[in-house]
Write a protein that holds these residues in place. Sequence first.
Motif, PDB file in Angstrom:
ATOM      1  N   PHE A 143       0.848  -1.184   0.000  1.00 46.48           N
ATOM      2  CA  PHE A 143       0.000   0.000   0.000  1.00 46.48           C
ATOM      3  C   PHE A 143       0.887   1.238   0.000  1.00 46.48           C
ATOM      4  CE2 PHE A 143      -2.258   3.420   2.079  1.00 46.48           C
ATOM      5  CZ  PHE A 143      -3.470   3.403   1.427  1.00 46.48           C
ATOM      6  N   VAL A 144       0.668   2.124  -0.977  1.00 44.20           N
ATOM      7  CA  VAL A 144       1.419   3.378  -1.046  1.00 44.20           C
ATOM      8  C   VAL A 144       0.452   4.535  -1.278  1.00 44.20           C
ATOM      9  CG1 VAL A 144       3.556   2.302  -1.888  1.00 44.20           C
ATOM     10  CG2 VAL A 144       1.887   3.111  -3.503  1.00 44.20           C
ATOM     11  N   THR A 145       0.921   5.727  -1.006  1.00 42.25           N
ATOM     12  CA  THR A 145       0.105   6.923  -1.214  1.00 42.25           C
ATOM     13  C   THR A 145       0.481   7.573  -2.539  1.00 42.25           C
ATOM     14  OG1 THR A 145       1.695   8.374  -0.145  1.00 42.25           O
ATOM     15  CG2 THR A 145       0.048   7.326   1.278  1.00 42.25           C
ATOM     16  N   PRO A 146      -0.351   8.450  -3.063  1.00 42.32           N
ATOM     17  CA  PRO A 146       0.007   9.165  -4.283  1.00 42.32           C
ATOM     18  C   PRO A 146       1.308   9.973  -4.130  1.00 42.32           C
ATOM     19  CG  PRO A 146      -2.346   9.297  -3.969  1.00 42.32           C
ATOM     20  CD  PRO A 146      -1.781   8.651  -2.734  1.00 42.32           C
ATOM     21  N   SER A 147       1.574  10.516  -2.945  1.00 42.16           N
ATOM     22  CA  SER A 147       2.822  11.252  -2.725  1.00 42.16           C
ATOM     23  C   SER A 147       4.027  10.335  -2.850  1.00 42.16           C
ATOM     24  CB  SER A 147       2.829  11.918  -1.345  1.00 42.16           C
ATOM     25  OG  SER A 147       1.867  12.939  -1.289  1.00 42.16           O
ATOM     26  N   GLU A 148       3.917   9.104  -2.331  1.00 41.68           N
ATOM     27  CA  GLU A 148       5.015   8.146  -2.443  1.00 41.68           C
ATOM     28  C   GLU A 148       5.220   7.715  -3.888  1.00 41.68           C
ATOM     29  OE1 GLU A 148       4.831   6.047   1.952  1.00 41.68           O
ATOM     30  OE2 GLU A 148       3.539   5.275   0.355  1.00 41.68           O
ATOM     31  N   VAL A 149       4.128   7.570  -4.636  1.00 43.23           N
ATOM     32  CA  VAL A 149       4.242   7.214  -6.050  1.00 43.23           C
ATOM     33  C   VAL A 149       4.935   8.345  -6.814  1.00 43.23           C
ATOM     34  CG1 VAL A 149       2.958   6.739  -8.176  1.00 43.23           C
ATOM     35  CG2 VAL A 149       2.254   5.682  -6.029  1.00 43.23           C
ATOM     36  N   ALA A 150       4.533   9.584  -6.547  1.00 49.22           N
ATOM     37  CA  ALA A 150       5.143  10.734  -7.223  1.00 49.22           C
ATOM     38  C   ALA A 150       6.613  10.875  -6.873  1.00 49.22           C
ATOM     39  CB  ALA A 150       4.382  12.011  -6.862  1.00 49.22           C
ATOM     40  N   ALA A 151       6.999  10.444  -5.665  1.00 48.14           N
ATOM     41  CA  ALA A 151       8.398  10.521  -5.243  1.00 48.14           C
ATOM     42  C   ALA A 151       9.227   9.340  -5.763  1.00 48.14           C
ATOM     43  CB  ALA A 151       8.484  10.574  -3.722  1.00 48.14           C
ATOM     44  N   PHE A 211       0.689  -3.170  -6.814  1.00 43.37           N
ATOM     45  CA  PHE A 211       0.602  -2.556  -5.501  1.00 43.37           C
ATOM     46  C   PHE A 211      -0.726  -1.825  -5.388  1.00 43.37           C
ATOM     47  CE2 PHE A 211       2.679   0.547  -8.188  1.00 43.37           C
ATOM     48  CZ  PHE A 211       2.127   1.769  -7.829  1.00 43.37           C
ATOM     49  N   ARG A 212      -1.029  -1.372  -4.176  1.00 39.90           N
ATOM     50  CA  ARG A 212      -2.270  -0.639  -3.935  1.00 39.90           C
ATOM     51  C   ARG A 212      -1.963   0.812  -3.655  1.00 39.90           C
ATOM     52  NH1 ARG A 212      -6.200  -4.571  -0.351  1.00 39.90           N
ATOM     53  NH2 ARG A 212      -6.466  -6.096  -2.004  1.00 39.90           N
ATOM     54  N   ILE A 213      -2.796   1.665  -4.196  1.00 36.53           N
ATOM     55  CA  ILE A 213      -2.674   3.096  -3.953  1.00 36.53           C
ATOM     56  C   ILE A 213      -4.010   3.558  -3.377  1.00 36.53           C
ATOM     57  CG2 ILE A 213      -3.339   3.682  -6.307  1.00 36.53           C
ATOM     58  CD1 ILE A 213      -1.404   6.027  -6.169  1.00 36.53           C
TER      59      ILE A 213
END
Length: 144
Positions: free
Chosen positions: A36-44, A53-55
């Motif tokens: 599980f990741v957040t949109p901020s982690e994906v952008a980084a 993975f899950r967002i």
Amino acid sequence: MKSRYKRALIIIAALVVIGVAASLILNALNSNIALFVTPSEVAAGKAPKDQVFRIGGMVKDESVKRDGLTVHFVITDLVKDIPVAYTGILPDLFKEGKGAVIQGRMNTSGEFIASEVLAKHDENYMPPEAKHALDQAQKNGSNK
């Protein structure tokens, strides 16, 4: 053959069987894990490469566009936005401004290709990891 050698062979064979079974189980579990990741982690760039993975976050208002069975929308943690494409029928509770968890993988153009969309099922409930991730993203976004 002496009974001592027979016992040793049985023990070694049992250990080999247990080792093979354990490796098969661990391999199956590893291939089915969806982080599980957040949109901020994906952008980084912290999202897993070439892996499912899950967002999670909120569906951005006025971002849902339909093209036949394919739905394009934006998932946000109120700091960063990630475009998502999903082909299929969305859950009834899927709405703009509401929470969602999406499973899939990133493509080369930076769009998240979803294989599963889970909508928030209650007005007051959000999974603890999603709530924590949104709070952290907002806190980190306001510190910059």
